[in-house]
Design an enzyme around this catalytic site. Structure first.
Site, PDB file in Angstrom:
ATOM      1  N   GLY A   1      -3.047   5.874   0.932  1.00  0.00           N
ATOM      2  CA  GLY A   1      -2.942   5.776   2.399  1.00  0.00           C
ATOM      3  C   GLY A   1      -3.262   7.103   3.058  1.00  0.00           C
ATOM      4  O   GLY A   1      -3.533   8.101   2.390  1.00  0.00           O
TER       5      GLY A   1
ATOM      6  N   PHE B   1      -4.715   0.639   4.767  1.00  0.00           N
ATOM      7  CA  PHE B   1      -5.583  -0.128   5.677  1.00  0.00           C
ATOM      8  C   PHE B   1      -4.839  -1.340   6.277  1.00  0.00           C
ATOM      9  O   PHE B   1      -4.617  -1.407   7.488  1.00  0.00           O
ATOM     10  CB  PHE B   1      -6.837  -0.529   4.886  1.00  0.00           C
ATOM     11  CG  PHE B   1      -7.621  -1.682   5.427  1.00  0.00           C
ATOM     12  CD1 PHE B   1      -8.012  -1.704   6.759  1.00  0.00           C
ATOM     13  CD2 PHE B   1      -7.997  -2.738   4.592  1.00  0.00           C
ATOM     14  CE1 PHE B   1      -8.746  -2.778   7.261  1.00  0.00           C
ATOM     15  CE2 PHE B   1      -8.733  -3.799   5.090  1.00  0.00           C
ATOM     16  CZ  PHE B   1      -9.107  -3.830   6.424  1.00  0.00           C
TER      17      PHE B   1
ATOM     18  N   ALA C   1       2.290  -9.119  -0.548  1.00  0.00           N
ATOM     19  CA  ALA C   1       0.828  -9.154  -0.420  1.00  0.00           C
ATOM     20  C   ALA C   1       0.257  -9.383  -1.807  1.00  0.00           C
ATOM     21  O   ALA C   1       0.129  -8.467  -2.607  1.00  0.00           O
ATOM     22  CB  ALA C   1       0.314  -7.845   0.170  1.00  0.00           C
TER      23      ALA C   1
ATOM     24  N   TYR D   1      -4.282  -4.711 -12.349  1.00  0.00           N
ATOM     25  CA  TYR D   1      -4.045  -5.191 -10.978  1.00  0.00           C
ATOM     26  C   TYR D   1      -3.769  -6.697 -10.988  1.00  0.00           C
ATOM     27  O   TYR D   1      -2.781  -7.162 -10.424  1.00  0.00           O
ATOM     28  CB  TYR D   1      -5.274  -4.854 -10.148  1.00  0.00           C
ATOM     29  CG  TYR D   1      -5.198  -5.229  -8.688  1.00  0.00           C
ATOM     30  CD1 TYR D   1      -4.449  -4.478  -7.785  1.00  0.00           C
ATOM     31  CD2 TYR D   1      -5.919  -6.315  -8.186  1.00  0.00           C
ATOM     32  CE1 TYR D   1      -4.419  -4.800  -6.430  1.00  0.00           C
ATOM     33  CE2 TYR D   1      -5.890  -6.639  -6.836  1.00  0.00           C
ATOM     34  CZ  TYR D   1      -5.139  -5.875  -5.959  1.00  0.00           C
ATOM     35  OH  TYR D   1      -5.116  -6.209  -4.623  1.00  0.00           O
TER      36      TYR D   1
HETATM   37  P1  NAD Z   1      -4.708   0.500   0.708  1.00  0.00           P
HETATM   38  O1  NAD Z   1      -4.986   1.227  -0.543  1.00  0.00           O
HETATM   39  O2  NAD Z   1      -5.401   0.942   1.943  1.00  0.00           O
HETATM   40  O3  NAD Z   1      -3.144   0.470   1.002  1.00  0.00           O
HETATM   41  C1  NAD Z   1      -2.166   0.507   0.011  1.00  0.00           C
HETATM   42  C2  NAD Z   1      -1.029   1.409   0.473  1.00  0.00           C
HETATM   43  O4  NAD Z   1       0.038   1.374  -0.498  1.00  0.00           O
HETATM   44  C3  NAD Z   1      -1.437   2.864   0.610  1.00  0.00           C
HETATM   45  O5  NAD Z   1      -1.011   3.400   1.837  1.00  0.00           O
HETATM   46  C4  NAD Z   1      -0.736   3.545  -0.571  1.00  0.00           C
HETATM   47  O6  NAD Z   1      -0.471   4.907  -0.342  1.00  0.00           O
HETATM   48  C5  NAD Z   1       0.506   2.702  -0.695  1.00  0.00           C
HETATM   49  N1  NAD Z   1       1.153   2.777  -2.007  1.00  0.00           N
HETATM   50  C6  NAD Z   1       0.580   2.597  -3.228  1.00  0.00           C
HETATM   51  N2  NAD Z   1       1.485   2.730  -4.201  1.00  0.00           N
HETATM   52  C7  NAD Z   1       2.663   2.996  -3.593  1.00  0.00           C
HETATM   53  C8  NAD Z   1       3.983   3.254  -4.076  1.00  0.00           C
HETATM   54  N3  NAD Z   1       4.274   3.225  -5.385  1.00  0.00           N
HETATM   55  N4  NAD Z   1       4.961   3.503  -3.172  1.00  0.00           N
HETATM   56  C9  NAD Z   1       4.684   3.522  -1.829  1.00  0.00           C
HETATM   57  N5  NAD Z   1       3.462   3.295  -1.333  1.00  0.00           N
HETATM   58  C10 NAD Z   1       2.464   3.037  -2.196  1.00  0.00           C
HETATM   59  O7  NAD Z   1      -5.054  -1.039   0.411  1.00  0.00           O
HETATM   60  P2  NAD Z   1      -5.080  -2.318   1.381  1.00  0.00           P
HETATM   61  O8  NAD Z   1      -6.424  -2.905   1.320  1.00  0.00           O
HETATM   62  O9  NAD Z   1      -4.480  -1.974   2.681  1.00  0.00           O
HETATM   63  O10 NAD Z   1      -4.112  -3.299   0.589  1.00  0.00           O
HETATM   64  C11 NAD Z   1      -2.780  -3.523   1.003  1.00  0.00           C
HETATM   65  C12 NAD Z   1      -2.157  -4.614   0.139  1.00  0.00           C
HETATM   66  O11 NAD Z   1      -2.900  -5.827   0.294  1.00  0.00           O
HETATM   67  C13 NAD Z   1      -2.166  -4.263  -1.344  1.00  0.00           C
HETATM   68  O12 NAD Z   1      -0.969  -4.721  -1.916  1.00  0.00           O
HETATM   69  C14 NAD Z   1      -3.339  -5.072  -1.877  1.00  0.00           C
HETATM   70  O13 NAD Z   1      -3.155  -5.415  -3.226  1.00  0.00           O
HETATM   71  C15 NAD Z   1      -3.318  -6.298  -0.978  1.00  0.00           C
HETATM   72  N6  NAD Z   1      -4.647  -6.915  -0.893  1.00  0.00           N
HETATM   73  C16 NAD Z   1      -5.630  -6.368  -0.115  1.00  0.00           C
HETATM   74  C17 NAD Z   1      -6.868  -6.981  -0.051  1.00  0.00           C
HETATM   75  C18 NAD Z   1      -7.981  -6.481   0.832  1.00  0.00           C
HETATM   76  O14 NAD Z   1      -9.056  -7.078   0.841  1.00  0.00           O
HETATM   77  N7  NAD Z   1      -7.816  -5.425   1.597  1.00  0.00           N
HETATM   78  C19 NAD Z   1      -7.133  -8.132  -0.818  1.00  0.00           C
HETATM   79  C20 NAD Z   1      -6.107  -8.619  -1.632  1.00  0.00           C
HETATM   80  C21 NAD Z   1      -4.866  -8.020  -1.643  1.00  0.00           C
END
Ligand code: NAD
Ligand code: UDP
Length: 308
Positions: free
Chosen positions: A33, A8, A110, A141
């Site tokens: 993803g 996302f 992030a 986490y």
């Molecule tokens: P998401 O699950 O949509 O995206 C995470 C992506 O990381 C996915 O595409 C997944 O396939 C990829 N991924 C996971 N493990 C992997 C690995 N070992 N190697 C390669 N790719 C890998 O989540 P998001 O909401 O887009 O979050 C993105 C980042 O932002 C994350 O690190 C999350 O912790 C951080 N974050 C998001 C939020 C939020 O509100 N959306 C809040 C706090 C932190």
């Protein structure tokens, strides 16, 4: 290089970088993803590398910036992928810091409001050390992200690495998966399908929701700054989950009802709101998009997804 670019936020940050004229490598293993995101990014000019960040990665070209957004982020994943999350935060972040070092690239991590756990200080400032239950189901986490931040500080201190750390508070918007499991996607899908909206544990707990374009603008500013300490990013406007559900039902014109169900985790944080003074002062950043406008755009996205 954007790790997690099939996800996302990774999609949106990659798209912004492409729009700004950067060449972008997207690295992702599709754990959470989608191929739709990488297909659209490839069409916009990104190079897609299917790769697990826990494995060593060599990229032949020059890299100026490495952004690490790779990590499952939905609380349902804390039970489904606990060891994967811990490995991705620890080993994966180390691999990407090493890659940044080899390329003398700036590294952006992030991080998350979850480093504050179930906070006893409200709103949360960056100097609050947090209240994480080390033995709880969310710790995979929360502690993983805390460890990743410590890695960044350590590479900065001992290897002079240029690091940026963004502590992201609940962010929502188009490109979230309908089955992601987080509250905004659940409520939007439930409201659009006429199903009851599931209030975990009663719905009196609060969060502060930031629309994705606001967050991405903050991340872009932080990336190009020279600020190496953690920086909160989120929208300080705080609401309860019950209020959020009512707003979504109204915006969707839905007849759905509210249904109280047991909390997913006993240590679900009760309150969360960012103090964004630091981002305001250092980056001249603050959110612009109202909850109503952001949720309307998000509902349009989910309506499109459901019709497909
Ligand atoms: P998401 O699950 O949509 O995206 C995470 C992506 O990381 C996915 O595409 C997944 O396939 C990829 N991924 C996971 N493990 C992997 C690995 N070992 N190697 C390669 N790719 C890998 O989540 P998001 O909401 O887009 O979050 C993105 C980042 O932002 C994350 O690190 C999350 O912790 C951080 N974050 C998001 C939020 C939020 O509100 N959306 C809040 C706090 C932190
Ligand atoms: N939540 C809820 N119903 C749902 C999904 C989540 O009431 O269908 C609650 C959850 O218990 C938490 C809040 O909404 O208190 C935010 O949950 P989310 O999973 O989006 O992210 P969190 O902030 O917990 O990481």
């Amino acid at each position: 290089m954007v790790a997690g670019g099939a996800g996302f936020l990774g999609y949106h940050v990659s798209k912004r970088l492409l729009d700004e004229g950067f060449e972008v490598y997207v690295v992702d293993n599709y754990e959470t993803g989608t191929r739709q995101n990488t297909r659209d990014l490839a069409e916009a000019g990104a190079e897609i590398v299917v790769h697990d960040i826990c494995e060593p990665l060599h990229i032949a070209g020059d890299i100026d910036y490495v952004l690490n957004l790779a990590c499952p982020a939905s609380p349902v994943d804390f039970d489904r992928l606990p060891l994967e999350i811990m490995r991705t935060c620890s080993l994966g972040t180390t691999m990407l810091l090493e890659l940044s070092r080899a390329h003398q690239a700036t590294f952006l991590q992030a991080s998350t409001s979850e480093v504050y756990g179930d906070p006893e200080v409200h709103p949360q400032r960056e100097d609050y050390c947090g209240n994480v239950n080390i033995a709880g189901p969310r710790a995979v986490y929360d502690e993983g992200k805390r460890y990743a931040e410590t890695l960044c500080h350590t590479y900065h201190r001992h290897h002079n690495a240029e690091v940026r750390i963004v502590r992201i508070f609940n962010t929502y918007g188009p490109r979230m998966r309908p089955d992601d499991g987080r509250v905004v996607s659940n409520f939007c899908v439930q409201a659009l399908s006429g199903e009851p909206l599931t209030l975990y544990g009663g719905g009196e707990q609060t969060r502060s929701f930031c629309y994705c374009s606001d967050l991405i603008d903050g991340i872009y500013r932080l990336l190009l700054s020279d600020y190496t300490q953690p920086c909160n990013m989120g929208n300080p406007s705080e609401i309860s989950m019950r209020e959020l559900a009512e707003i979504i039902i109204e915006l969707a014109g839905s007849t759905s009802e509210l249904k109280v169900v047991p909390a997913l985790h006993a240590d679900d944080p009760k309150r969360r709101r960012p103090d964004i003074s630091r981002a305001r002062e250092i980056l001249n950043w603050q959110p612009q998009v109202s909850l109503q406008d952001g949720l309307s755009k998000t509902l349009d996205w989910f309506a499109e997804q459901l019709s497909e």
